[in-house]
Write an enzyme that holds these catalytic residues in place. Structure first.
Site: not given
Length: 229
Positions: A22, A45, A48
């Site tokens: 990812s 992040r 994400h």
């Protein structure tokens, strides 16, 4: 030797592979960015957590934010003060425990509710004041993802009362004072901060940013340990 962190990574190789894939997809699709080598893992992040690439640009950092956050974690025992329970629930207990950290929030405490009603303020304002009375804010990492009034109150305490958190992750979401509260935070030089400009934000983004910082802190810890060996 493992090339991944042992505490702040996914617990299985399958989980690690999915997460790393990812991140690789985000890196490829994001292209170039204006963030430093230590800032980008935090923004990545956050992307994400929400699949929203607008955070590549909306996220702003005080120049000392990442180094201050890592240092606070490596000191051990640094409290995390949150505006809402969702942040405390979202943070990984083992990751916090690795650095002797605990998360605190007071938004639903009876005395906080009573004081907010008595003064016609928000619970978030009174929760930040309770955190100060308990001596938790100085040297703490403060995460605000829901309540702009909590961030505005924290800015007031920094300016008027000399409160000095180690780092403020200010990402309240909403339409009333959310953007303005983050702009106020970003005006400060005395305390390091990470903010999201505009209306976007939320507790999940605070959690993502803190988990990224915990991973950076663990990586720094491993480097220091290797250098001392």
């Amino acid at each position: 030797m493992s090339t991944v962190n042992t505490v702040t990574e996914q617990l299985t190789s399958a989980g690690q592979a999915i997460e790393h894939d990812s991140f690789a997809i985000i890196d490829a699709e994001a292209g170039s960015c204006r963030y430093s080598e230590v800032q980008w893992p935090i923004v990545r992040r956050m992307i994400h957590a929400n699949a929203d690439f607008e955070f590549n640009g909306l996220t702003d950092f005080h120049p000392e934010a990442v180094s201050a956050g890592i240092a606070a974690m490596l000191r051990g025992g640094t409290p995390v003060v949150a505006d809402v329970e969702m942040i405390c629930s979202g943070l990984s207990a083992p990751r916090l425990a690795h650095f002797g950290m605990h998360a605190h929030q007071f938004i639903s405490d009876a005395d906080v509710i009573a004081q907010a009603q008595a003064e016609n303020t928000t619970r978030a304002v009174q929760a930040m004041r309770k955190a100060r009375r308990q001596g938790l804010l100085d040297g703490a990492i403060v995460g605000i993802g829901n309540a702009p009034t909590a961030l505005i109150e924290l800015v007031r305490q920094i300016r008027e009362e000399g409160v000095r958190p180690a780092l403020v992750v200010g990402m309240p979401v909403g339409f009333v004072s959310a953007a303005e509260s983050k702009d106020l935070m970003a005006e400060l030089d005395a305390v390091p901060w990470i903010v999201i400009r505009g209306r976007k934000g939320g507790s999940t983004l605070v959690v993502a940013a803190l988990h990224a910082l915990l991973a950076l802190a663990e990586a720094r810890q491993k480097t220091l340990t290797s250098a001392q060996a």
